[in-house]
Design a protein around this motif. Structure first.
Motif, PDB file in Angstrom:
ATOM      1  N   VAL A   1       0.848  -1.189   0.000  1.00  0.00           N
ATOM      2  CA  VAL A   1       0.000   0.000   0.000  1.00  0.00           C
ATOM      3  C   VAL A   1       0.888   1.245   0.000  1.00  0.00           C
ATOM      4  O   VAL A   1       1.575   1.516   0.990  1.00  0.00           O
ATOM      5  N   PRO A   2       0.929   2.035  -1.101  1.00  0.00           N
ATOM      6  CA  PRO A   2       1.710   3.286  -1.098  1.00  0.00           C
ATOM      7  C   PRO A   2       1.208   4.199   0.014  1.00  0.00           C
ATOM      8  O   PRO A   2       0.005   4.465   0.116  1.00  0.00           O
ATOM      9  N   THR A   3       2.123   4.674   0.833  1.00  0.00           N
ATOM     10  CA  THR A   3       1.730   5.355   2.070  1.00  0.00           C
ATOM     11  C   THR A   3       2.454   6.689   2.235  1.00  0.00           C
ATOM     12  O   THR A   3       3.646   6.802   1.932  1.00  0.00           O
ATOM     13  N   ASN A   4       1.722   7.677   2.711  1.00  0.00           N
ATOM     14  CA  ASN A   4       2.308   8.972   3.050  1.00  0.00           C
ATOM     15  C   ASN A   4       3.503   8.767   3.975  1.00  0.00           C
ATOM     16  O   ASN A   4       3.445   7.974   4.916  1.00  0.00           O
ATOM     17  N   LYS A   5       4.597   9.474   3.715  1.00  0.00           N
ATOM     18  CA  LYS A   5       5.840   9.206   4.450  1.00  0.00           C
ATOM     19  C   LYS A   5       5.717   9.485   5.944  1.00  0.00           C
ATOM     20  O   LYS A   5       6.403   8.855   6.755  1.00  0.00           O
ATOM     21  N   PHE A   6       4.846  10.415   6.323  1.00  0.00           N
ATOM     22  CA  PHE A   6       4.679  10.703   7.749  1.00  0.00           C
ATOM     23  C   PHE A   6       3.931   9.563   8.445  1.00  0.00           C
ATOM     24  O   PHE A   6       4.265   9.177   9.570  1.00  0.00           O
ATOM     25  N   VAL A   7       2.914   9.020   7.756  1.00  0.00           N
ATOM     26  CA  VAL A   7       2.198   7.866   8.304  1.00  0.00           C
ATOM     27  C   VAL A   7       3.132   6.660   8.366  1.00  0.00           C
ATOM     28  O   VAL A   7       3.141   5.921   9.354  1.00  0.00           O
ATOM     29  N   LEU A   8       3.938   6.473   7.307  1.00  0.00           N
ATOM     30  CA  LEU A   8       4.860   5.332   7.279  1.00  0.00           C
ATOM     31  C   LEU A   8       5.940   5.482   8.343  1.00  0.00           C
ATOM     32  O   LEU A   8       6.363   4.490   8.949  1.00  0.00           O
ATOM     33  N   TRP A   9       6.397   6.713   8.563  1.00  0.00           N
ATOM     34  CA  TRP A   9       7.359   6.928   9.649  1.00  0.00           C
ATOM     35  C   TRP A   9       6.760   6.498  10.979  1.00  0.00           C
ATOM     36  O   TRP A   9       7.426   5.862  11.797  1.00  0.00           O
ATOM     37  N   GLY A  10       5.480   6.849  11.195  1.00  0.00           N
ATOM     38  CA  GLY A  10       4.826   6.452  12.438  1.00  0.00           C
ATOM     39  C   GLY A  10       4.784   4.946  12.584  1.00  0.00           C
ATOM     40  O   GLY A  10       5.050   4.404  13.663  1.00  0.00           O
ATOM     41  N   HIS A  11       4.473   4.249  11.481  1.00  0.00           N
ATOM     42  CA  HIS A  11       4.468   2.779  11.529  1.00  0.00           C
ATOM     43  C   HIS A  11       5.853   2.238  11.833  1.00  0.00           C
ATOM     44  O   HIS A  11       6.023   1.393  12.720  1.00  0.00           O
ATOM     45  N   HIS A  12       6.852   2.733  11.102  1.00  0.00           N
ATOM     46  CA  HIS A  12       8.206   2.194  11.257  1.00  0.00           C
ATOM     47  C   HIS A  12       8.754   2.504  12.659  1.00  0.00           C
ATOM     48  O   HIS A  12       9.287   1.617  13.329  1.00  0.00           O
ATOM     49  N   PHE A  13       8.603   3.729  13.095  1.00  0.00           N
ATOM     50  CA  PHE A  13       9.150   4.152  14.387  1.00  0.00           C
ATOM     51  C   PHE A  13       8.547   3.358  15.538  1.00  0.00           C
ATOM     52  O   PHE A  13       9.257   2.812  16.387  1.00  0.00           O
ATOM     53  N   THR A  14       7.216   3.260  15.570  1.00  0.00           N
ATOM     54  CA  THR A  14       6.597   2.573  16.702  1.00  0.00           C
ATOM     55  C   THR A  14       6.759   1.059  16.609  1.00  0.00           C
ATOM     56  O   THR A  14       6.702   0.370  17.634  1.00  0.00           O
ATOM     57  N   SER A  15       6.962   0.535  15.389  1.00  0.00           N
ATOM     58  CA  SER A  15       7.197  -0.906  15.258  1.00  0.00           C
ATOM     59  C   SER A  15       8.577  -1.295  15.774  1.00  0.00           C
ATOM     60  O   SER A  15       8.734  -2.329  16.424  1.00  0.00           O
TER      61      SER A  15
ATOM     62  N   LEU B   1      -5.613  -1.191  10.444  1.00  0.00           N
ATOM     63  CA  LEU B   1      -5.222  -1.141  11.854  1.00  0.00           C
ATOM     64  C   LEU B   1      -3.734  -0.854  12.049  1.00  0.00           C
ATOM     65  O   LEU B   1      -3.369   0.027  12.829  1.00  0.00           O
ATOM     66  N   LEU B   2      -2.867  -1.596  11.345  1.00  0.00           N
ATOM     67  CA  LEU B   2      -1.434  -1.478  11.581  1.00  0.00           C
ATOM     68  C   LEU B   2      -0.931  -0.058  11.341  1.00  0.00           C
ATOM     69  O   LEU B   2      -0.286   0.544  12.211  1.00  0.00           O
ATOM     70  N   GLN B   3      -1.206   0.494  10.151  1.00  0.00           N
ATOM     71  CA  GLN B   3      -0.737   1.845   9.836  1.00  0.00           C
ATOM     72  C   GLN B   3      -1.305   2.901  10.775  1.00  0.00           C
ATOM     73  O   GLN B   3      -0.551   3.678  11.374  1.00  0.00           O
ATOM     74  N   PRO B   4      -2.649   2.996  10.912  1.00  0.00           N
ATOM     75  CA  PRO B   4      -3.183   4.063  11.775  1.00  0.00           C
ATOM     76  C   PRO B   4      -2.789   3.902  13.239  1.00  0.00           C
ATOM     77  O   PRO B   4      -2.566   4.892  13.928  1.00  0.00           O
ATOM     78  N   ARG B   5      -2.723   2.662  13.724  1.00  0.00           N
ATOM     79  CA  ARG B   5      -2.330   2.443  15.126  1.00  0.00           C
ATOM     80  C   ARG B   5      -0.897   2.909  15.338  1.00  0.00           C
ATOM     81  O   ARG B   5      -0.603   3.622  16.302  1.00  0.00           O
ATOM     82  N   ASP B   6      -0.022   2.527  14.428  1.00  0.00           N
ATOM     83  CA  ASP B   6       1.374   2.927  14.565  1.00  0.00           C
ATOM     84  C   ASP B   6       1.537   4.433  14.394  1.00  0.00           C
ATOM     85  O   ASP B   6       2.324   5.071  15.102  1.00  0.00           O
ATOM     86  N   TYR B   7       0.810   5.001  13.440  1.00  0.00           N
ATOM     87  CA  TYR B   7       0.941   6.443  13.181  1.00  0.00           C
ATOM     88  C   TYR B   7       0.468   7.271  14.361  1.00  0.00           C
ATOM     89  O   TYR B   7       1.199   8.139  14.862  1.00  0.00           O
ATOM     90  N   ILE B   8      -0.744   6.992  14.829  1.00  0.00           N
ATOM     91  CA  ILE B   8      -1.286   7.814  15.908  1.00  0.00           C
ATOM     92  C   ILE B   8      -0.544   7.554  17.216  1.00  0.00           C
ATOM     93  O   ILE B   8      -0.337   8.468  18.028  1.00  0.00           O
ATOM     94  N   ASN B   9      -0.125   6.303  17.432  1.00  0.00           N
ATOM     95  CA  ASN B   9       0.695   6.014  18.610  1.00  0.00           C
ATOM     96  C   ASN B   9       2.035   6.716  18.511  1.00  0.00           C
ATOM     97  O   ASN B   9       2.586   7.180  19.513  1.00  0.00           O
ATOM     98  N   GLY B  10       2.581   6.773  17.274  1.00  0.00           N
ATOM     99  CA  GLY B  10       3.850   7.467  17.078  1.00  0.00           C
ATOM    100  C   GLY B  10       3.761   8.925  17.492  1.00  0.00           C
ATOM    101  O   GLY B  10       4.653   9.459  18.156  1.00  0.00           O
ATOM    102  N   LEU B  11       2.659   9.586  17.101  1.00  0.00           N
ATOM    103  CA  LEU B  11       2.464  10.987  17.498  1.00  0.00           C
ATOM    104  C   LEU B  11       2.326  11.113  19.007  1.00  0.00           C
ATOM    105  O   LEU B  11       2.924  11.994  19.642  1.00  0.00           O
ATOM    106  N   GLN B  12       1.500  10.235  19.579  1.00  0.00           N
ATOM    107  CA  GLN B  12       1.285  10.282  21.028  1.00  0.00           C
ATOM    108  C   GLN B  12       2.570  10.025  21.792  1.00  0.00           C
ATOM    109  O   GLN B  12       2.882  10.705  22.777  1.00  0.00           O
ATOM    110  N   LEU B  13       3.337   9.059  21.320  1.00  0.00           N
ATOM    111  CA  LEU B  13       4.585   8.725  21.988  1.00  0.00           C
ATOM    112  C   LEU B  13       5.620   9.826  21.815  1.00  0.00           C
ATOM    113  O   LEU B  13       6.407  10.109  22.718  1.00  0.00           O
TER     114      LEU B  13
END
Length: 558
Positions: A50-64, A244-256
């Motif tokens: 899934v091609p993903t906005n880099k900020f959302v993908l950063w959130g996924h990668h960082f929190t993962s 779930l995976l992308q939004p959970r990681d992204y929003i958690n990334g911001l919160q964290l």
């Protein structure tokens, strides 16, 4: 020494690494191409690719990648003093982690989003691939089994964190629909999501949920949480990543990330003194040698092989443009380094006296999440005036969410491993997501309850080998990247130097641990240590042979 000085020095050096060193690596070594068609576009399927906005993908990668390990490792390693841990985290983030993480994404993207384990067979050889797949499986098994235990224990110890931890899942499901269906813009969704998560954190202390010590005969509260966590992770691992995976990681990334800023702000306001010694010459009896154990005790936060699995397993399948690698990979490493730096500061400055700190670190292996939560709550309470129970809930949720998002991704990666084995050995049934997921969950539960009994904490039995196995995996990933660079006639020293350092430290640490396990008569870990040691030596030999072979090939073509 003032903790504020160390905070600004550490963050300043990491920023220098990102703005200067990573720019050089991205442009001159990896030569990232904005026009290269990434696998996310080539194989787009709406589930994994899934091609993903880099900020959302950063959130996924960082929190993962930033699980509990960058908290636990540094908060244990300060037993040798704050200076060694600080130096390894800062320099490791600058020169080791960034190029490792970004390099793993780049190598995978340039090879149809293959995992780094599968790539090993192409660029090094089938024998190296076999070693790599075993090491990968062990690391994922440890991560998934142990992080389930960590989260379960946090929720048993801090019942005020239960509502925020589980509530974050429902927030993520809503966020996923809002982003994917473009109902709201990303900035609006981000603000609403962060507000919802922090509202849950402040609700936590007034709505504690305590799991009974014994849910039913033979099933403890801790075991019940572990079973629920694996049930959730199994469902999450087969859902489309956007759901779930992308939004959970992204929003958690911001919160964290905001949580880190709160912690940093409290340190600046309070300006606490580093209570712990710079170099601790009075370590408790039984504490192992600083070298090489420091470099495997702190893995995540300096360099971690698990990052290569995430980078080549899920991140590479969602990369929109190749130039996004620098932001996602390098800045993701900076984010984790920042978390490890915070863990060091609160675990050494978050105590009223040296005697309190020594009581926490009365034996090697103590500290960890407990020191992070208690030390951080002390600093936030005294620096910002937040009630101590709320501060402790905030930090507990941070640790649990980091571990949870890593567990989500880890189980999906373990499913990929079984699917890759299905392709290698022509087992059609194993290639399907559901059977592969059941095998992944089953292997984790077998370790958790088979080795740990009814409590489900079996993952902790092999956790002492996580650091060495994880760093061996990082060395393998750097080997793949180095061979690719040689084949492309590009400078290899930027990855070869960290590779050699890691192999030396890993092999030495494995030998040190052999003696420890022998003296403890822990024959299970002794045997497993020998397996990893043989793998490490084999990797070193494969490394030398592969580099020699490819350099000779390049010389012949010239």
């Amino acid at each position: 020494m003032s903790a504020v000085i160390l905070l600004f020095v550490g963050l300043g050096m990491m920023a220098l690494g990102y703005f200067v060193y990573s720019k050089f690596i991205a442009e001159k070594i990896f030569k990232l191409d904005p026009d290269f068609r990434t696998p996310a576009h080539e194989f787009e399927d709406g589930v994994d690719f899934v091609p993903t906005n880099k900020f959302v993908l950063w959130g996924h990668h960082f929190t993962s990648v930033a699980g509990a390990a960058p908290i636990v490792g540094p908060a244990i390693a300060v037993i040798w003093g704050w200076a060694p841990a600080f130096a390894w985290v800062v320099l490791g983030t600058m020169f080791f982690a960034g190029i490792h993480d970004a390099g793993a994404i780049w190598a995978s993207v340039r090879n149809r989003a293959k995992s780094v384990g599968s790539l090993t067979g192409d660029v090094v050889g089938k024998r190296a691939r076999s070693i790599f797949m075993i090491v990968i499986f062990l690391v994922l098994l440890m991560v998934n089994a142990v992080f389930a235990v960590v989260i379960a224990r946090l929720m048993m110890t801090f019942p005020t964190a239960v509502v925020p931890v589980w509530g974050a899942i429902f927030v993520a499901l809503i966020i996923g629909q809002l982003i994917y269906r473009r109902i709201m813009t990303l900035p609006v969704v981000s603000i609403l999501g962060v507000i919802a998560l922090y509202a849950l954190i402040f609700m936590g202390p007034s709505m504690p949920i305590q799991m009974p010590a014994e849910v039913m005969p033979g099933v403890s509260g801790n075991a019940a949480w572990i079973l629920l966590l694996f049930l959730y992770a199994a469902i999450a691992s087969v859902l489309p990543v956007w759901m779930l995976l992308q939004p959970r990681d992204y929003i958690n990334g911001l919160q964290l990330f905001i949580g880190l800023l709160i912690l940093y702000g409290a340190i600046v306001v309070l300006n606490p003194t580093m209570i712990a010694p710079m170099f601790n010459v009075d370590v408790p009896a039984g504490t192992p040698s600083l070298v090489p154990l420091l470099f495997v005790t702190i893995a995540c936060g300096a360099i971690s092989g698990f990052h290569g699995l995430v980078a080549s397993g899920t991140t590479s399948k969602q990369l929109n443009r190749e130039t996004d690698i620098r932001f996602v990979g390098f800045f993701g490493a900076i984010g984790e380094g920042g978390l490890a730096l915070a863990a060091i500061l609160v675990a050494t400055a978050g105590f009223a006296s040296l005697a309190d700190w020594q009581a926490m670190y009365s034996a090697f292996g103590q500290g960890g999440v407990t020191a992070f939560v208690e030390g951080g709550a002390y600093i936030i309470h005294n620096g910002l005036g937040l009630p101590q129970v709320t501060a402790a809930t905030l930090l507990t949720v941070m640790a649990a969410l980091f571990a949870g998002t890593t567990m989500d991704t880890g189980l999906r990666l373990q499913r990929y491993i079984f699917q890759e084995w299905g392709e290698i050995y022509n087992q059609e049934w194993m290639k399907k997501p559901l059977p592969a997921t059941l095998l992944a969950v089953g292997s984790c539960l077998l370790l958790a309850f088979g080795a740990g009994g009814a409590d489900g904490s079996g993952g902790m039995i092999i956790w002492p080998l996580f650091g060495t196995t994880n760093q061996l995996l990082a060395g393998l990933t750097l080997l793949v990247i180095t061979v690719m660079l040689v084949h492309l006639r590009r400078p290899m020293w930027y990855t070869l130097a960290p590779l050699c350092f890691l192999l030396v430290m890993t092999v030495t640490a494995l030998i040190f641990q052999l003696r420890t396990f022998y003296e403890q008569q822990n024959w299970f870990l002794l045997g497993l240590d020998l397996v990893v040691l043989v793998a490490a030596i084999s990797v070193a030999m494969e490394c030398a042979a592969a580099l020699k072979r490819h350099r000779a090939q390049v010389a012949a073509e010239d």
